[in-house]
Design an enzyme around this catalytic site. Sequence first.
Site, PDB file in Angstrom:
ATOM      1  N   GLY A  22       0.839  -1.199   0.000  1.00 14.92           N
ATOM      2  CA  GLY A  22       0.000   0.000   0.000  1.00 14.92           C
ATOM      3  C   GLY A  22       0.871   1.245   0.000  1.00 14.92           C
ATOM      4  O   GLY A  22       2.104   1.175   0.180  1.00 14.92           O
ATOM      5  N   ASP A  23       0.218   2.393  -0.246  1.00 13.85           N
ATOM      6  CA  ASP A  23       0.910   3.685  -0.243  1.00 13.85           C
ATOM      7  C   ASP A  23       2.032   3.761  -1.270  1.00 13.85           C
ATOM      8  O   ASP A  23       3.040   4.440  -1.059  1.00 13.85           O
ATOM      9  CB  ASP A  23       1.477   4.021   1.160  1.00 13.85           C
ATOM     10  CG  ASP A  23       0.408   3.939   2.231  1.00 13.85           C
ATOM     11  OD1 ASP A  23      -0.731   4.343   1.945  1.00 13.85           O
ATOM     12  OD2 ASP A  23       0.709   3.464   3.344  1.00 13.85           O
ATOM     13  N   HIS A  53      -5.218   8.307  -0.230  1.00 12.64           N
ATOM     14  CA  HIS A  53      -4.438   8.651  -1.427  1.00 12.64           C
ATOM     15  C   HIS A  53      -4.041  10.113  -1.346  1.00 12.64           C
ATOM     16  O   HIS A  53      -4.850  10.951  -0.968  1.00 12.64           O
ATOM     17  CB  HIS A  53      -5.298   8.533  -2.688  1.00 12.64           C
ATOM     18  CG  HIS A  53      -5.749   7.151  -3.016  1.00 12.64           C
ATOM     19  ND1 HIS A  53      -4.898   6.102  -3.208  1.00 12.64           N
ATOM     20  CD2 HIS A  53      -6.984   6.672  -3.253  1.00 12.64           C
ATOM     21  CE1 HIS A  53      -5.603   5.034  -3.535  1.00 12.64           C
ATOM     22  NE2 HIS A  53      -6.866   5.352  -3.561  1.00 12.64           N
ATOM     23  N   VAL A 260      -3.655   8.598   6.387  1.00  8.37           N
ATOM     24  CA  VAL A 260      -4.844   8.470   7.230  1.00  8.37           C
ATOM     25  C   VAL A 260      -4.475   8.571   8.704  1.00  8.37           C
ATOM     26  O   VAL A 260      -5.096   9.302   9.469  1.00  8.37           O
ATOM     27  CB  VAL A 260      -5.563   7.114   6.977  1.00  8.37           C
ATOM     28  CG1 VAL A 260      -6.719   6.923   7.944  1.00  8.37           C
ATOM     29  CG2 VAL A 260      -6.067   7.040   5.550  1.00  8.37           C
ATOM     30  N   GLY A 291       8.793   7.344  -6.721  1.00 10.84           N
ATOM     31  CA  GLY A 291       9.849   7.618  -5.746  1.00 10.84           C
ATOM     32  C   GLY A 291      11.254   7.581  -6.320  1.00 10.84           C
ATOM     33  O   GLY A 291      12.226   7.377  -5.586  1.00 10.84           O
ATOM     34  N   GLY A 333       8.567  12.704  -8.356  1.00 10.59           N
ATOM     35  CA  GLY A 333       8.205  13.592  -7.248  1.00 10.59           C
ATOM     36  C   GLY A 333       6.716  13.435  -6.980  1.00 10.59           C
ATOM     37  O   GLY A 333       5.999  12.828  -7.780  1.00 10.59           O
TER      38      GLY A 333
HETATM   39  P1  GTP Z   1      -3.206   3.644  -0.491  1.00  6.14           P
HETATM   40  O1  GTP Z   1      -4.416   3.498  -1.357  1.00  6.14           O
HETATM   41  O2  GTP Z   1      -3.525   4.088   0.905  1.00  6.14           O
HETATM   42  O3  GTP Z   1      -2.397   2.414  -0.509  1.00  6.14           O
HETATM   43  O4  GTP Z   1      -2.265   4.915  -0.971  1.00  6.14           O
HETATM   44  P2  GTP Z   1      -1.530   5.432  -2.305  1.00  6.14           P
HETATM   45  O5  GTP Z   1      -0.939   4.305  -3.074  1.00  6.14           O
HETATM   46  O6  GTP Z   1      -2.427   6.341  -3.067  1.00  6.14           O
HETATM   47  O7  GTP Z   1      -0.302   6.285  -1.735  1.00  6.14           O
HETATM   48  P3  GTP Z   1      -0.246   7.488  -0.694  1.00  6.14           P
HETATM   49  O8  GTP Z   1      -0.715   8.717  -1.384  1.00  6.14           O
HETATM   50  O9  GTP Z   1      -0.860   7.118   0.608  1.00  6.14           O
HETATM   51  O10 GTP Z   1       1.327   7.537  -0.407  1.00  6.14           O
HETATM   52  C1  GTP Z   1       2.277   7.832  -1.346  1.00  6.14           C
HETATM   53  C2  GTP Z   1       3.100   9.037  -0.860  1.00  6.14           C
HETATM   54  O11 GTP Z   1       4.193   9.235  -1.722  1.00  6.14           O
HETATM   55  C3  GTP Z   1       2.311  10.340  -0.895  1.00  6.14           C
HETATM   56  O12 GTP Z   1       2.739  11.172   0.137  1.00  6.14           O
HETATM   57  C4  GTP Z   1       2.652  10.917  -2.269  1.00  6.14           C
HETATM   58  O13 GTP Z   1       2.514  12.326  -2.330  1.00  6.14           O
HETATM   59  C5  GTP Z   1       4.104  10.500  -2.375  1.00  6.14           C
HETATM   60  N1  GTP Z   1       4.600  10.251  -3.741  1.00  6.14           N
HETATM   61  C6  GTP Z   1       3.981   9.691  -4.812  1.00  6.14           C
HETATM   62  N2  GTP Z   1       4.845   9.601  -5.847  1.00  6.14           N
HETATM   63  C7  GTP Z   1       6.027  10.101  -5.400  1.00  6.14           C
HETATM   64  C8  GTP Z   1       7.333  10.265  -6.001  1.00  6.14           C
HETATM   65  O14 GTP Z   1       7.577   9.909  -7.152  1.00  6.14           O
HETATM   66  N3  GTP Z   1       8.293  10.837  -5.223  1.00  6.14           N
HETATM   67  C9  GTP Z   1       8.072  11.223  -3.933  1.00  6.14           C
HETATM   68  N4  GTP Z   1       9.073  11.777  -3.262  1.00  6.14           N
HETATM   69  N5  GTP Z   1       6.874  11.058  -3.340  1.00  6.14           N
HETATM   70  C10 GTP Z   1       5.883  10.507  -4.061  1.00  6.14           C
HETATM   71  P1  IMP Z   2      -7.303  -2.260   8.315  1.00  3.63           P
HETATM   72  O1  IMP Z   2      -7.411  -2.356   6.836  1.00  3.63           O
HETATM   73  O2  IMP Z   2      -7.657  -0.915   8.858  1.00  3.63           O
HETATM   74  O3  IMP Z   2      -8.047  -3.392   8.989  1.00  3.63           O
HETATM   75  O4  IMP Z   2      -5.768  -2.465   8.703  1.00  3.63           O
HETATM   76  C1  IMP Z   2      -5.111  -3.716   8.513  1.00  3.63           C
HETATM   77  C2  IMP Z   2      -3.675  -3.501   8.050  1.00  3.63           C
HETATM   78  O5  IMP Z   2      -3.692  -2.961   6.725  1.00  3.63           O
HETATM   79  C3  IMP Z   2      -2.891  -2.503   8.898  1.00  3.63           C
HETATM   80  O6  IMP Z   2      -1.535  -2.922   8.918  1.00  3.63           O
HETATM   81  C4  IMP Z   2      -3.009  -1.197   8.109  1.00  3.63           C
HETATM   82  O7  IMP Z   2      -1.943  -0.332   8.375  1.00  3.63           O
HETATM   83  C5  IMP Z   2      -2.974  -1.726   6.686  1.00  3.63           C
HETATM   84  N1  IMP Z   2      -3.649  -0.841   5.718  1.00  3.63           N
HETATM   85  C6  IMP Z   2      -4.980  -0.769   5.473  1.00  3.63           C
HETATM   86  N2  IMP Z   2      -5.221   0.120   4.486  1.00  3.63           N
HETATM   87  C7  IMP Z   2      -4.020   0.599   4.091  1.00  3.63           C
HETATM   88  C8  IMP Z   2      -3.613   1.528   3.082  1.00  3.63           C
HETATM   89  O8  IMP Z   2      -4.415   2.099   2.342  1.00  3.63           O
HETATM   90  N3  IMP Z   2      -2.274   1.756   2.967  1.00  3.63           N
HETATM   91  C9  IMP Z   2      -1.380   1.127   3.757  1.00  3.63           C
HETATM   92  N4  IMP Z   2      -1.702   0.250   4.714  1.00  3.63           N
HETATM   93  C10 IMP Z   2      -3.009  -0.019   4.874  1.00  3.63           C
HETATM   94 MG    MG Z   3      -2.169   5.594   1.248  1.00  6.64          MG
END
Ligand code: GTP
Ligand code: IMP
Ligand code: MG
Length: 344
Positions: A22-23, A53, A260, A291, A333
């Site tokens: 994730g993330d 996100h 979150v 990244g 970025g």
């Molecule tokens: P989930 O659905 O919660 O799994 O999240 P996500 O995949 O949408 O990612 P999220 O936005 O939670 O986390 C990614 C982080 O990296 C954010 O803070 C973005 O702004 C940052 N980010 C995304 N692309 C880049 C990149 O290329 N470089 C850097 N430095 N940061 C980035």
């Molecule tokens: P829950 O989904 O809230 O039950 O959390 C279960 C596990 O999944 C925990 O380790 C959370 O940190 C992880 N998790 C749930 N959603 C996300 C996400 O969107 N990004 C990263 N970790 C997540």
């Molecule tokens: Mg996220």
Amino acid sequence: MLLLNKGDLMMGSSMVVGGFFGDEGKGKIVAHLALKDKPSIIARGGVGPNAGHTVEEGKQKHGVRMVPSGFIYEKARLLVGAGVLIDPRVLKYEINEFKVHDRIGIDKRCTLIEEKHILEDKQNKWLSGDIGTTGTGCGPANKDRVMRCARQVKEIEELSAYITDVPLEINDALDDGQNVIIEGTQGFGISLFYGTYPYVTSKDITASQIASDVGIGPTRVDDVIIVFKVFPTRVGEGPFPTEVSSEEAKRMGIAEYGTVTGRPRRIGMWDGHMAKYSAMINGATQIALTGLDKLDTSCYGMTEYDDLSSKIKEFVSKVEQDVGIPITILSTGPNISQTIDLRS
Ligand code: GTP
Ligand code: IMP
Ligand code: MG
């Protein structure tokens, strides 16, 4: 007679999924694709408001938990599929915040997260302590759905203006040859089935599940873009084979905090074995790699492949070799503009 050859069908669906824990930056990638590909629909699958996100456009930084990250493209219809858990308070806040009243639709069959689910998630020691959940009520709400005692969105008045049949809308758009983006959340390593059980979220979140969440069959997905970050991160408990210490992460300048929960994210090094396995189960056809600026700060914000350093280019080749599918999008970025799009 029905058309049987895929090539004969006018289809255009791309799905974005997370390849690590994730993330990975799916929010940014979806927002980039939305602005570039101009889809008529952007539909969100995944678990629920546990996701966060981040979308950065110009000087604006948005965090979304329920509304699809592609909201930034103002002409798209925004849909939330039946598989996604709805917290009405979070959803209504975001509808107002992002002013999407006139173009958002929520499937009538979505499960509702109620106060009791959030309480249980926070008070249950196994969930909040051992697993380290986000405390957003997702696990307990999914449990009630399985027990067949959960309530659905169609039962409450407050969201009635947004209720729709998401599968019908998407399948009709695809029949009509329109572009659709399907947005996954979370990442492979926390899939209920394929992740590091029991340290996982409350549902599978690989591509097949995301398709089911929004109500399209697997044959209707044209491309699965798997997002990997150069340095994978993990929030909450559970195994993380390539993890580095938080001191080491700070020293390397790669520390991160959750959207979150605000919790520090655990940081690891690139994991080629996990990436390959995850791409296999997701049926991924393309990679978006985020990244890159953390690997070599000199490439921060670059938009041309040729300008990248040899260190970055070598890493990009290694990732393609590790996974066996092409990288089509490179992120240099957090801002949407800081992207190199290699698709034709
Ligand atoms: P989930 O659905 O919660 O799994 O999240 P996500 O995949 O949408 O990612 P999220 O936005 O939670 O986390 C990614 C982080 O990296 C954010 O803070 C973005 O702004 C940052 N980010 C995304 N692309 C880049 C990149 O290329 N470089 C850097 N430095 N940061 C980035
Ligand atoms: P829950 O989904 O809230 O039950 O959390 C279960 C596990 O999944 C925990 O380790 C959370 O940190 C992880 N998790 C749930 N959603 C996300 C996400 O969107 N990004 C990263 N970790 C997540
Ligand atoms: Mg996220």
